[in-house]
Design a protein around this motif. Structure first.
Motif, short mmCIF file in Angstrom:
data_model
loop_
_atom_site.label_atom_id
_atom_site.label_comp_id
_atom_site.label_asym_id
_atom_site.label_seq_id
_atom_site.Cartn_x
_atom_site.Cartn_y
_atom_site.Cartn_z
N ALA A 191 0.85 -1.19 0.00
CA ALA A 191 0.00 0.00 0.00
C ALA A 191 0.89 1.24 0.00
CB ALA A 191 -0.91 -0.02 1.23
N LYS A 192 0.78 2.05 -1.04
CA LYS A 192 1.70 3.16 -1.23
C LYS A 192 1.52 4.27 -0.19
CE LYS A 192 3.39 1.19 -4.83
NZ LYS A 192 4.70 0.52 -4.72
N LYS A 193 0.30 4.36 0.40
CA LYS A 193 0.05 5.44 1.35
C LYS A 193 0.22 5.00 2.80
CE LYS A 193 -3.09 7.97 -1.72
NZ LYS A 193 -4.44 8.58 -1.87
N SER A 194 0.60 3.75 2.97
CA SER A 194 0.76 3.24 4.33
C SER A 194 2.23 3.17 4.68
CB SER A 194 0.11 1.85 4.45
OG SER A 194 0.48 1.24 5.67
N GLN A 195 2.64 3.98 5.66
CA GLN A 195 4.03 3.95 6.09
C GLN A 195 4.38 2.59 6.68
OE1 GLN A 195 6.50 6.17 5.66
NE2 GLN A 195 5.01 7.26 4.39
N ARG A 196 3.41 1.94 7.35
CA ARG A 196 3.67 0.61 7.91
C ARG A 196 3.96 -0.37 6.79
NH1 ARG A 196 0.80 -3.76 7.84
NH2 ARG A 196 1.14 -5.46 9.37
N SER A 197 3.13 -0.37 5.74
CA SER A 197 3.32 -1.30 4.63
C SER A 197 4.65 -1.06 3.93
CB SER A 197 2.17 -1.16 3.61
OG SER A 197 0.96 -1.59 4.17
N LEU A 198 4.97 0.21 3.73
CA LEU A 198 6.21 0.53 3.04
C LEU A 198 7.42 0.13 3.88
CD1 LEU A 198 5.29 4.04 1.57
CD2 LEU A 198 5.50 1.89 0.32
N SER A 199 7.32 0.31 5.20
CA SER A 199 8.43 -0.07 6.08
C SER A 199 8.63 -1.58 6.08
CB SER A 199 8.14 0.44 7.49
OG SER A 199 9.17 0.02 8.38
#
Length: 998
Positions: A191-199
């Motif tokens: 998910a591009k807008k989720s910092q958790r997903s990106l991390s």
């Protein structure tokens, strides 16, 4: 058949890393989830194994979920059904991770590939028993992977951290690596807008050595800027896999289905080979129909060396050593590095390949040299006893004795840069040969359609610039003529010249004054004493009138004769010039007919030049006739019957003048003394007046050497000479500018050819290695010699003294921009002005020749000026020149023949080799086969040589040559690299520790 397969396998292994199809994600019958192969049976397994064996894929990653059962049974079945099979199988265990990165909560799939050598049943079982899933079984214990039942596989997940820990506990670090999905069930679905997903995505990226994905994913995972926290990311490979779960899915192995392209890996068919893709992800993995080099191999077989064989002739008894006994070296189509200790025969292989490739650099051979002072292997008794055979990929063969020379009638089949040649170019002071090499490389970038049948750079230059050169030649002829005039005008502007004119004028005035004072005392005409005397005086008066008329007519005839002769000469010159123009045009027309005959034009109708010299010839005849009339000597005997008024020729009038003068003398004899005195007085006055008139001259038509002429010349010096000289100088500047313009047109030809080269140079330039090419005017290396050949350095002036004069010239030259006439013209003018300030005539051995030399601009020409870090070729060290030359051949040369380079690194520093040269070699091997003799690890390893050929020459035991060949990743080859290039493994480790490299 088995023996042939073994030979083929050995040859492939010797060729090093070669491209093969790999499918690292394929499920076997009985896979724990989505098994669509059907009910397992011996027949089903046989069908599965035969499908794999008949496939063009050479390596398979046999995949199962949370299990190795499919891999273990596949191995057992394959060995049973295809005991001599050569397919390579790797265990691939697929996990569903506890971590999620997508908005819909789907788990990421991750795989572990394990080295088959380490994947024993016990090791695999231990790994599964150590790795816990998320499924709790009570008492704080979680279900282990080895305990999963069929119903639990679909729900089980594991943590990537637990996978890493279990792997560390069961295997060595080099025995495995993690491959994570990049697609829908992978990191690219984060998910591009989720910092958790990106991390989480970044952490999984860091834990993974590679990814399963499509060709479109490759560029992303090669980036070094993938992470959200700004940390540098390592480039990692992407593999496409069939993910086959059924027999219909196995059709994906062909690579023909758009969504399941073939994955090609360039490596040994081993797990070590596969691991090389982790270090070379961009260059060792290709997803698509076929790697470009394989396409080129098929289509350009004459451009690839397949193998080299060397053996003694049948009559050789080995008396001078065994040397090459049945040598048979297969070559990789990309980069082969030949390594070995000093004197091990590395250069021998390079020379032999070049000999069979008909190189033009044979005089630089170091092993097959015939240099009288260093014959080496070409001395009697050696080379003539061995025969070499070069086989090309196309099947064509070149064969000859090692004592032979290359066939110069054949085109070069290889490009060879032997060490001696390389050194001669890079050590060359004036870099002319190096510039020629650069021009040849630039020419290789010229489109075939733009070469207009030229076979070399200089042929193309000659054709493109012929008109400009001819125009410049004509301008230089005019310049030389103008300099004659300027030298004359400058001489006339000297004070001494005017002083001489004034002295001549004063002398003539003095003569006039003397003549004036020499006039006799005036005598009055005495009265007539008798009729006889009166008659005599009357006759004298008549004859005197006739004599005066003769003198006047004679002067007029002399003036007309001089004018006619001048006009006749000029008319003849005009006639010759017009005839010469016609002859030149006719000759040019013949040349154009030969040059452009293929275009089909009738140049006789295109170029029509007519000359009408009839009027010039008629005028010439008229003048010749007039000259003949004025000069005609009829041997006339003048008497009282002669009509003197009708005489026209100068000889006739001179005869009449004598006759009349003698008559007057006779008439004076009977006169009285007073009458005679009066006649003498009258005659003296007349003669003096005539002389004064001659000396004075006619101001309307002054004759040279008269007062009128000298006064006019002095007035010209005073009033007009300065402007005449200024106009001549302006005319010379104008011609000089026109010559420069012709040269600029030639430079334009250079500029038009360098655009493609500039683009490729920009790609190889770095901060420390900024290389550029410019089409510039370059000063001739002979300028100083030619200049001082025209200057007397013993005389006082700006260039006096050998060393002092040379320094003065160098100082002036350093400020000149040869590409701008705003810089060149002032440079020339200032040299002339500085010499004039201390008498140029004494300093210049020939003033006109000095002018011709400086203003003709022949001492600088358009050339390619290669610059490294702002320095041009003449300012570079041998090592820097060498690096530039190699960059040109490796990165810019469009020739696709094999490039053989013998030890180029001797003058180069390691940083340059690794940062620039290794990168250029990587680029070069994409478009041509490269064979490199080296002892530098930064080249062999840094450029990721596909093949290492380790050679030895046992001098103790009869000079026996031997070799071993293979890929960098092959353990044996790897050992040779470390020993030869790194100085042994302990030495390498010790250096690494001292450098504090972890």
């Amino acid at each position: 058949m088995i023996e042939e397969m073994q030979i083929s396998s050995k040859t492939e292994e010797q060729r090093g890393s070669i491209w093969r199809k790999w499918d690292l994600h394929i499920h076997a019958p009985g896979t724990k989830l989505a098994d669509n192969y059907g009910i397992r049976s011996d027949e089903l397994w046989e069908r599965y194994i035969q499908t794999l064996e008949s496939s063009s894929v050479q390596a398979f990653g046999i995949t199962d979920y949370f299990s190795f059962d499919g891999y273990l049974e596949t191995i057992a079945r394959y060995r049973q059904l295809v005991p001599e099979g050569r397919k390579f199988f790797i265990p691939n265990i697929e996990f569903r991770l506890l971590e999620t990165v997508s908005t819909d909560g789907r788990n990421v799939n991750s795989h572990v590939l394990i080295d088959p050598e380490a994947a024993t049943p016990d090791a695999l079982a231990k790994f599964l028993s150590d790795l816990e899933t998320h499924i709790s079984v009570g008492g704080g214990r979680r279900l282990r992977c080895g305990e999963l039942k069929q119903a639990q596989f679909a729900a089980a997940t594991v943590s990537v951290r637990d996978i890493e820990e279990a792997l560390r506990n069961c295997f060595s670090p080099e025995d495995y690596f993690i491959v994570t999905a990049a697609g829908n069930d992978g990191l690219r679905g984060a998910a591009k807008k989720s910092q958790r997903s990106l991390s989480i995505s970044d952490e999984l990226d860091r834990a993974s050595a590679a990814f399963f994905g499509k060709a479109g994913n490759s560029s992303y995972f090669l980036l070094d800027s993938r992470y959200e926290d700004g940390a540098k990311s390592d480039p990692k490979p992407v593999f496409d896999g069939s993910d086959a779960h059924s027999f219909p899915d196995l059709s994906r192995l062909t690579g023909d289905e758009p969504s399941f392209q073939s994955t090609w890996i360039k490596a040994n068919l081993t797990f070590r080979g596969l691991r090389q893709t982790l270090f070379e992800p961009e260059h060792r993995v290709f997803i698509g129909d076929k790697p470009p080099v394989l396409t080129r191999l098929e289509r350009e077989g004459t451009r690839f060396i397949d193998r080299l064989t060397i053996s003694p002739i049948s009559t050789y008894g080995g008396q001078n050593g065994s040397w090459f006994q049945s040598v048979d070296i297969p070559f990789n189509p990309e980069l082969t590095a030949i390594i070995g200790n000093k004197g091990s025969g590395k250069s021998a292989i390079a020379d032999i390949l070049a000999l069979l490739g008909d190189t033009r650099q044979a005089k630089f051979f170091s092993f097959l040299t015939d240099n009288p002072s260093n014959k080496k292997f070409k001395r009697p008794g050696y080379a003539e006893h061995f025969r070499a055979r070069l086989t090309w990929k196309s099947g064509s063969v070149t064969e000859r004795l090692l004592s032979n020379d290359p066939d110069k009638l054949k085109p070069e089949a290889v490009k060879y840069l032997p060490q001696n040649y390389f050194e001669s170019l890079t050590n060359e002071i004036e870099v002319q040969e190096l510039r020629r090499e650069i021009e040849d490389v630039v020419f290789s970038h010229v489109d075939l359609s733009d070469r207009i049948d030229a076979s070399s750079f200089h042929e193309l230059e000659e054709r493109k610039t012929l008109n400009s050169r001819q125009e410049a030649s004509q301008l230089k002829s005019r310049l030389r003529e103008l300099n004659v005039r300027i030298v004359e005008l400058e001489a006339q502007s000297e004070p001494e010249f005017r002083a001489r004119l004034v002295a001549e004028l004063d002398n003539l005035k003095s003569q006039v004054q003397t003549l004036e004072t020499s006039k006799p005392t005036e005598e009055q005409q005495p009265p007539t004493e008798s009729d006889e005397q009166k008659a005599a005086n009357d006759k004298i008066a008549v004859q005197t009138t006739i004599l005066d008329d003769l003198v006047a007519r004679g002067k007029d005839a002399s003036v007309r004769l001089a004018a006619n002769k001048t006009n006749f000469q000029e008319t003849q010159e005009l006639l010759e010039a017009v005839t010469a123009v016609k002859a030149r045009v006719d000759a040019a027309k013949i040349s154009l007919k030969e040059r452009f005959s293929s275009l089909g034009f009738d140049l006789d109708n295109v170029i029509i030049v007519t000359t009408d010299t009839e009027a010039i010839s008629a005028r010439s005849k008229q003048l010749a006739s007039a000259i003949r009339e004025l000069e005609h000597d009829a041997q006339l005997v003048v008497n009282e019957k002669t009509d003197i008024s009708k005489l026209h020729s100068i000889p006739d009038m001179r005869a009449a003048h004598k006759y009349v003068s003698d008559g007057i003398k006779a008439l004076r004899e009977p006169l009285s003394a007073p009458q005679q005195r009066y006649q003498k007085y009258s005659q003296a006055i007349r003669e003096i007046a005539d002389k004064i008139a001659v000396i004075t001259g006619d101001r309307n038509a002054p004759v040279a050497g008269t007062i009128a002429d000298l006064e006019m010349r002095i007035a010209r010096v005073d009033n007009d000479l300065a402007s005449e000289l200024d106009n001549a100088y302006l005319a010379r500047h104008s011609l000089c500018l026109e010559i420069f313009e012709c040269k600029r047109k030639i430079k334009t030809f250079y500029e038009e050819l360098k655009s493609k080269v500039e683009t490729r140079l920009a790609a190889v330039s770095t901060g420390d290695f900024s290389v550029s090419i410019d089409a510039s005017f370059v000063l001739s290396s002979n300028f100083g010699t030619e200049f001082f050949s025209l200057v007397n350095q013993a005389m006082s002036g700006p260039f006096r003294g050998v060393e002092e004069g040379a320094n003065q010239l160098r100082q002036r030259l350093s400020a000149v921009d040869w590409n701008s006439m705003q810089s060149v013209l002032p440079f020339i003018d200032q040299i002339i002005a500085s010499m004039k300030s201390t008498d140029i005539k004494k300093q210049a051995k020939d003033v006109k020749k000095l002018y011709d030399f400086l203003y003709s601009l022949e001492y600088f020409e358009a050339r390619y000026e290669l610059r490294l870090g702002g320095k041009n070729l003449n300012q570079l060290s041998p090592g820097e020149k060498g690096l530039l030359l190699l960059v040109f051949y490796l990165h810019l040369d469009m020739d696709s023949t094999p490039l053989i380079i013998d030890q180029p690194e001797d003058n180069l520093d390691n940083d340059s080799i690794f940062a620039v040269l290794a990168r250029c070699i990587r680029e070069a091997k994409k478009t041509r086969q490269v064979i490199l003799v080296t002892h530098n690890p930064n080249l062999a390893v840094g450029a990721d040589a596909e093949q290492i050929v380790y050679v030895r020459l046992d001098k103790v035991n009869g000079y026996h040559f031997s070799y071993q060949s293979g890929a960098i990743e092959h353990p044996s080859t790897n050992g040779h690299i470390v020993k030869i290039l790194e100085g042994s493994r302990p030495a390498f480790v010790q250096r690494r520790l001292k450098y504090q490299i972890v």
